[in-house]
Structure formats: structure tokens, C-alpha cells
Motif scaffolding. Structure first.
Motif, PDB file in Angstrom:
ATOM      1  N   ALA A 150       0.819  -1.215   0.000  1.00 53.28           N
ATOM      2  CA  ALA A 150       0.000   0.000   0.000  1.00 53.28           C
ATOM      3  C   ALA A 150       0.856   1.270   0.000  1.00 53.28           C
ATOM      4  CB  ALA A 150      -0.949  -0.003   1.192  1.00 53.28           C
ATOM      5  N   ARG A 151       1.889   1.299   0.829  1.00 53.67           N
ATOM      6  CA  ARG A 151       2.708   2.516   0.906  1.00 53.67           C
ATOM      7  C   ARG A 151       3.641   2.659  -0.292  1.00 53.67           C
ATOM      8  NH1 ARG A 151       0.620   6.581   3.853  1.00 53.67           N
ATOM      9  NH2 ARG A 151       0.001   5.838   5.906  1.00 53.67           N
ATOM     10  N   GLN A 152       3.854   1.588  -1.012  1.00 45.33           N
ATOM     11  CA  GLN A 152       4.571   1.738  -2.281  1.00 45.33           C
ATOM     12  C   GLN A 152       3.639   2.331  -3.340  1.00 45.33           C
ATOM     13  OE1 GLN A 152       5.854  -2.504  -2.420  1.00 45.33           O
ATOM     14  NE2 GLN A 152       7.886  -1.664  -2.916  1.00 45.33           N
ATOM     15  N   ALA A 153       2.442   1.820  -3.366  1.00 45.10           N
ATOM     16  CA  ALA A 153       1.483   2.323  -4.359  1.00 45.10           C
ATOM     17  C   ALA A 153       1.036   3.744  -4.046  1.00 45.10           C
ATOM     18  CB  ALA A 153       0.259   1.397  -4.401  1.00 45.10           C
ATOM     19  N   HIS A 154       0.973   4.067  -2.755  1.00 42.94           N
ATOM     20  CA  HIS A 154       0.528   5.398  -2.310  1.00 42.94           C
ATOM     21  C   HIS A 154       1.340   5.808  -1.090  1.00 42.94           C
ATOM     22  CE1 HIS A 154      -3.134   5.784  -4.832  1.00 42.94           C
ATOM     23  NE2 HIS A 154      -3.229   4.481  -4.689  1.00 42.94           N
ATOM     24  N   PRO A 155       2.479   6.480  -1.279  1.00 41.75           N
ATOM     25  CA  PRO A 155       3.251   6.949  -0.122  1.00 41.75           C
ATOM     26  C   PRO A 155       2.415   7.787   0.846  1.00 41.75           C
ATOM     27  CG  PRO A 155       4.545   7.118  -2.107  1.00 41.75           C
ATOM     28  CD  PRO A 155       3.171   6.738  -2.546  1.00 41.75           C
ATOM     29  N   SER A 156       1.431   8.513   0.319  1.00 42.41           N
ATOM     30  CA  SER A 156       0.379   9.132   1.125  1.00 42.41           C
ATOM     31  C   SER A 156      -0.938   8.797   0.436  1.00 42.41           C
ATOM     32  CB  SER A 156       0.579  10.643   1.250  1.00 42.41           C
ATOM     33  OG  SER A 156       0.636  11.251  -0.032  1.00 42.41           O
ATOM     34  N   PHE A 157      -2.024   8.727   1.202  1.00 42.19           N
ATOM     35  CA  PHE A 157      -3.241   8.111   0.684  1.00 42.19           C
ATOM     36  C   PHE A 157      -4.258   9.088   0.080  1.00 42.19           C
ATOM     37  CE2 PHE A 157      -2.356   4.574   3.891  1.00 42.19           C
ATOM     38  CZ  PHE A 157      -1.830   3.731   2.919  1.00 42.19           C
ATOM     39  N   GLU A 158      -3.894  10.349  -0.067  1.00 40.15           N
ATOM     40  CA  GLU A 158      -4.915  11.300  -0.514  1.00 40.15           C
ATOM     41  C   GLU A 158      -5.427  11.019  -1.933  1.00 40.15           C
ATOM     42  OE1 GLU A 158      -1.225  12.686  -2.303  1.00 40.15           O
ATOM     43  OE2 GLU A 158      -1.701  12.147  -0.216  1.00 40.15           O
ATOM     44  N   HIS A 159      -4.606  10.350  -2.769  1.00 38.82           N
ATOM     45  CA  HIS A 159      -5.081  10.028  -4.127  1.00 38.82           C
ATOM     46  C   HIS A 159      -5.927   8.753  -4.168  1.00 38.82           C
ATOM     47  CE1 HIS A 159      -2.488  13.206  -5.646  1.00 38.82           C
ATOM     48  NE2 HIS A 159      -3.026  13.021  -6.833  1.00 38.82           N
ATOM     49  N   LEU A 160      -5.894   7.983  -3.093  1.00 42.70           N
ATOM     50  CA  LEU A 160      -6.711   6.776  -3.011  1.00 42.70           C
ATOM     51  C   LEU A 160      -8.059   7.046  -2.349  1.00 42.70           C
ATOM     52  CD1 LEU A 160      -6.954   3.674  -3.351  1.00 42.70           C
ATOM     53  CD2 LEU A 160      -5.857   3.462  -1.089  1.00 42.70           C
ATOM     54  N   LEU A 161      -8.086   7.930  -1.359  1.00 43.37           N
ATOM     55  CA  LEU A 161      -9.289   8.158  -0.558  1.00 43.37           C
ATOM     56  C   LEU A 161     -10.503   8.630  -1.359  1.00 43.37           C
ATOM     57  CD1 LEU A 161      -7.544   9.651   2.582  1.00 43.37           C
ATOM     58  CD2 LEU A 161      -8.719   7.443   2.431  1.00 43.37           C
ATOM     59  N   PRO A 162     -10.341   9.330  -2.474  1.00 43.17           N
ATOM     60  CA  PRO A 162     -11.548   9.676  -3.242  1.00 43.17           C
ATOM     61  C   PRO A 162     -12.398   8.475  -3.642  1.00 43.17           C
ATOM     62  CG  PRO A 162      -9.752  11.068  -3.949  1.00 43.17           C
ATOM     63  CD  PRO A 162      -9.156  10.060  -2.992  1.00 43.17           C
ATOM     64  N   ILE A 163     -11.773   7.317  -3.890  1.00 44.99           N
ATOM     65  CA  ILE A 163     -12.597   6.160  -4.269  1.00 44.99           C
ATOM     66  C   ILE A 163     -13.397   5.653  -3.078  1.00 44.99           C
ATOM     67  CG2 ILE A 163     -11.016   4.217  -3.869  1.00 44.99           C
ATOM     68  CD1 ILE A 163     -11.937   3.210  -6.696  1.00 44.99           C
ATOM     69  N   HIS A 164     -12.923   5.878  -1.859  1.00 42.78           N
ATOM     70  CA  HIS A 164     -13.711   5.540  -0.676  1.00 42.78           C
ATOM     71  C   HIS A 164     -14.949   6.434  -0.606  1.00 42.78           C
ATOM     72  CE1 HIS A 164      -9.786   3.796   0.281  1.00 42.78           C
ATOM     73  NE2 HIS A 164     -10.389   3.047   1.180  1.00 42.78           N
ATOM     74  N   ILE A 165     -14.793   7.701  -0.955  1.00 42.85           N
ATOM     75  CA  ILE A 165     -15.942   8.606  -0.975  1.00 42.85           C
ATOM     76  C   ILE A 165     -16.949   8.143  -2.020  1.00 42.85           C
ATOM     77  CG2 ILE A 165     -16.686  10.989  -1.378  1.00 42.85           C
ATOM     78  CD1 ILE A 165     -13.854  11.879  -0.533  1.00 42.85           C
ATOM     79  N   GLY A 166     -16.454   7.819  -3.203  1.00 42.97           N
ATOM     80  CA  GLY A 166     -17.344   7.373  -4.271  1.00 42.97           C
ATOM     81  C   GLY A 166     -18.079   6.106  -3.916  1.00 42.97           C
ATOM     82  N   ALA A 167     -17.369   5.144  -3.306  1.00 43.47           N
ATOM     83  CA  ALA A 167     -18.001   3.885  -2.915  1.00 43.47           C
ATOM     84  C   ALA A 167     -19.037   4.105  -1.825  1.00 43.47           C
ATOM     85  CB  ALA A 167     -16.934   2.893  -2.456  1.00 43.47           C
ATOM     86  N   GLY A 168     -18.756   5.036  -0.911  1.00 38.22           N
ATOM     87  CA  GLY A 168     -19.737   5.347   0.127  1.00 38.22           C
ATOM     88  C   GLY A 168     -21.005   5.945  -0.450  1.00 38.22           C
ATOM     89  N   ALA A 169     -20.849   6.814  -1.425  1.00 36.40           N
ATOM     90  CA  ALA A 169     -22.010   7.437  -2.063  1.00 36.40           C
ATOM     91  C   ALA A 169     -22.787   6.460  -2.921  1.00 36.40           C
ATOM     92  CB  ALA A 169     -21.558   8.625  -2.914  1.00 36.40           C
ATOM     93  N   ALA A 170     -22.162   5.338  -3.292  1.00 38.01           N
ATOM     94  CA  ALA A 170     -22.801   4.376  -4.189  1.00 38.01           C
ATOM     95  C   ALA A 170     -23.907   3.573  -3.520  1.00 38.01           C
ATOM     96  CB  ALA A 170     -21.751   3.429  -4.769  1.00 38.01           C
ATOM     97  N   GLY A 171     -23.886   3.488  -2.177  1.00 35.88           N
ATOM     98  CA  GLY A 171     -24.929   2.727  -1.500  1.00 35.88           C
ATOM     99  C   GLY A 171     -24.917   1.268  -1.923  1.00 35.88           C
ATOM    100  N   GLU A 172     -26.058   0.797  -2.446  1.00 34.13           N
ATOM    101  CA  GLU A 172     -26.186  -0.595  -2.857  1.00 34.13           C
ATOM    102  C   GLU A 172     -25.762  -0.832  -4.310  1.00 34.13           C
ATOM    103  OE1 GLU A 172     -26.944  -3.156  -0.775  1.00 34.13           O
ATOM    104  OE2 GLU A 172     -26.681  -1.537   0.686  1.00 34.13           O
ATOM    105  N   ASP A 173     -25.319   0.210  -4.992  1.00 29.76           N
ATOM    106  CA  ASP A 173     -24.887   0.056  -6.378  1.00 29.76           C
ATOM    107  C   ASP A 173     -23.504  -0.585  -6.436  1.00 29.76           C
ATOM    108  OD1 ASP A 173     -27.181   1.092  -7.459  1.00 29.76           O
ATOM    109  OD2 ASP A 173     -26.409   3.142  -7.583  1.00 29.76           O
ATOM    110  N   LEU A 174     -23.324  -1.435  -7.408  1.00 36.00           N
ATOM    111  CA  LEU A 174     -22.052  -2.127  -7.578  1.00 36.00           C
ATOM    112  C   LEU A 174     -21.000  -1.231  -8.226  1.00 36.00           C
ATOM    113  CD1 LEU A 174     -23.349  -5.581  -8.869  1.00 36.00           C
ATOM    114  CD2 LEU A 174     -22.324  -5.127  -6.624  1.00 36.00           C
ATOM    115  N   GLY A 175     -19.745  -1.519  -7.923  1.00 36.58           N
ATOM    116  CA  GLY A 175     -18.642  -0.831  -8.578  1.00 36.58           C
ATOM    117  C   GLY A 175     -18.127  -1.643  -9.749  1.00 36.58           C
TER     118      GLY A 175
END
Length: 351
Positions: free
Chosen positions: A299-324
Motif C-alpha cells: 500500500a505505501r509503495q502504491a501510495h506513499p500518502s493516501f490522498e489520491h486513493l481516498l476519493p474512491i472511498h468517498i465514491g463507494a460510500g455514495a454508491a450505496g447498494e450500487d455495484l462498482g
């Protein structure tokens, strides 16, 4: 009883039959021109009318249509897009596969989703540890938040307007969810405008709707950001599109080791696939799966800091029961350009 009574009764029955036939023709005509909602309402009313019973006045076609549209709007939801946006140089590298993919996604949004506004979260704006900021400015400048590029990069323009109405909807949604939020006036950072210039090229595929940018938290807590997405999910029912902009794999430190090579580093491939597995898992397990990504050895190799990954957590949260769904990926060097959509286009409302 006079001998004329049967004739009068027959005449009355003939008139009733004629009226019924005429009503049926009108109902069928309405159905043909106004669709299923008018068809169902009109035919139910016709067949529930008995000879001799009084016929109530039917509502106007406009009233039926407005009711139907309102019901459809309440059920339809816009999809959610996670964009891997890269650096500002992607605007000029028109032959790069990521440029072409972003353009394709933009065309899908303008021609099939047709939102009335866009709310966007970018990796390049982190507010407080417990506070979210929302851009309330209606006229916004661009923020050139990158360094060492040629001078013409800092003269780029991207036409855009904000919306106080939509910004207030975001603020209200956050406050109702118990998330501290404040309105600020701010420009658009390159995580928004550089990727939007590829997706919504102003001359060939303009977006032409307001853009309201929202910050991330200034933390690396995946669950906190997932809840942030859940808080704004209801915007999707109002034909407001949520876009989250980051990067599937983002390691600028190792970029120098991959110049001139298209070969992806091992962690760019392994983490890219792990992200796909987590983002596309069943919604009931998705939050935990995405949180567990941050604990992986790579994880820390792919993202030395996680700010570029966290947007997908926001998107998944907003998705509710919809699949990704991962719609495309392209690991390259120390990066991955994977693009995701949560929800199907058939759920989108263009009303």
C-alpha cells in the motif's frame, strides 16, 4: 310503461356504447403519444367505468406527465465516477491511452447521464481533520498547484461556473449527517480542471453545467471518507453527478526510475488488482474491503500518502447498494490510470 320506453333505453345504451368507444380511442391515442404512465392511468379509469356510472373528470395529461416524471426522478440515481487524473501533462498528450479514455468517459457523461450539476472531490484539496469545506463561489479561477512545468501550463484556462444552490445542498447534507462543514470561496485545483479538460474538452464536448468542488478530510481514515460519501449520496436522486478524482496508484517518488519505460513496477500491478477486487466486491462488504487496502504490504509503495486513493472511498460510500465496476485500467511505471464507475447508466436520470 309506455311502448316508447324500450326505444329510449336502446338509444341511451347506444349513446353509452358510442361514448365508451370514443373514450377508448382517446385513451389509446394518449397512450401512443404520452407513454406508459398516461396509458395505465387512462385505461384503468376507462375499464373501471360501468355503463350508467358517472365518469369523473380525469386529470390533465400535463398533470399525469408531471407526476410520472416526479416519481421517476425519485427512483433514478446518477452513477458515480472515479477518475484517475494523472498530472497536468495529460492535457497535451492526446495520444496517451488515458487521454482517450477520459475523453470517452466525458462523452458518456454528457450524452447518456446528462447531469444538471457536478459535485467533485479532488485529492488535491484536504480541509480539516474533522471539517469539510465546500466551494460556494459561482465564479472560480484555476489553481495551478504543480511545479516545474513549462510556462504555458500556467496560462491554461477551463471555462466553469459554480452554484450556490448546489453548494448549499452539499452543506445541508453534510450537516444532517453530523459532519462539520463550511462554505469557502476557492478556485478549482488541477485534480479537477486538468482531468475535466480531457473529459469535457470545451470546444468538442463541453460540460455546460455548474461544478461544485468539495474537500477531503485532512486525514488518512478510509472509514471517515466512506461516511463522507454516504452523507452526499442523496444528491444522486436530484440528477447531480458525483465525480471523485484521484489515482489508482500514485507514487511520484519512483517516477524518476521509470522515465522512458512503459513497464509498470510490480506494486503498480499488484495494488491495481487489489483495488479492483475491493471496489467491485458486494456493497455489504465493500467498506471493509476498501479499508483493508490501506493495510496491504504494497500500500505505501502504491501510495506513499493516501490522498489520491481516498476519493474512491468517498465514491463507494455514495454508491450505496450500487455495484462498482472497473471500466478500464492502464498500469504505467509507478502509476495506474484505472477508471471506475459505481452504478449503471440505466439508473441515471436526464429529466
Amino acid at each position: 310503461m309506455s311502448p316508447e320506453t324500450p326505444d329510449k333505453t336502446n338509444t341511451s345504451n347506444k349513446r353509452t356504447a358510442a361514448f365508451s368507444i370514443l373514450a377508448l380511442i382517446v385513451a389509446i391515442t394518449i397512450a401512443l403519444f404520452w407513454g406508459d404512465s398516461a396509458n395505465l392511468f387512462g385505461l384503468r379509469r376507462f375499464f373501471s367505468t360501468r355503463p350508467g356510472a358517472s365518469v369523473a373528470a380525469a386529470p390533465s395529461v400535463a398533470a399525469i406527465d408531471n407526476t410520472s416524471r416526479s416519481q421517476l426522478q425519485s427512483k433514478m440515481k446518477t452513477p458515480i465516477y472515479f477518475l484517475s487524473h494523472g498530472g497536468p501533462n495529460v492535457m497535451y498528450d492526446v495520444e496517451h491511452p488515458a487521454y482517450r479514455k477520459l475523453a470517452q468517459i466525458g462523452r458518456e457523461i454528457t450524452t447518456k447521464v446528462k447531469p444538471r450539476a457536478v459535485v467533485v472531490f479532488s485529492a488535491h484539496w484536504q480541509a480539516g481533520r474533522d471539517t469539510i469545506q465546500v466551494n460556494t463561489a459561482e465564479m472560480t479561477d484555476l489553481i495551478y498547484d504543480f511545479y516545474g512545468f513549462p510556462s504555458h501550463y500556467y496560462k491554461e484556462k477551463y471555462p466553469n461556473v459554480g452554484s450556490k444552490e448546489v453548494a448549499n445542498k452539499v452543506l445541508d447534507s453534510l450537516k444532517e449527517a453530523g459532519i462539520a462543514a463550511e462554505g469557502v470561496k476557492r478556485g478549482l485545483d488541477h485534480g479537477v480542471w486538468a482531468s475535466f479538460k480531457c473529459a469535457f474538452e470545451p470546444e468538442t464536448n463541453p460540460l455546460n453545467v455548474p461544478i461544485v468542488q468539495v474537500s477531503l478530510f485532512n486525514t488518512e481514515d478510509p472509514d471517515q471518507h466512506y461516511r463522507l460519501g454516504q452523507a452526499v449520496a442523496r444528491l444522486r436522486e436530484e440528477n447531480i453527478l458525483i465525480i471523485v478524482s484521484g489515482m489508482a496508484v500514485h507514487n511520484l517518488r519512483d517516477l524518476r526510475f521509470t522515465f522512458g519505460s512503459k513497464t509498470a513496477l510490480p506494486y503498480a500491478v499488484s495494488f491495481d488488482e487489489a483495488l479492483k477486487e475491493a471496489a467491485t466486491t458486494a456493497p455489504a462488504e465493500r467498506q471493509k474491503a476498501l479499508a483493508d487496502l490501506l493495510k496491504r504490504p504494497d500500500a505505501r509503495q502504491a501510495h506513499p500518502s493516501f490522498e489520491h486513493l481516498l476519493p474512491i472511498h468517498i465514491g463507494a460510500g455514495a454508491a450505496g447498494e450500487d455495484l462498482g465496476k472497473r471500466t478500464w485500467t492502464y498500469p504505467e511505471g509507478s502509476m495506474s490510470w484505472a477508471q471506475y464507475r459505481f452504478g449503471e447508466l440505466g439508473n441515471a436520470s436526464s429529466l
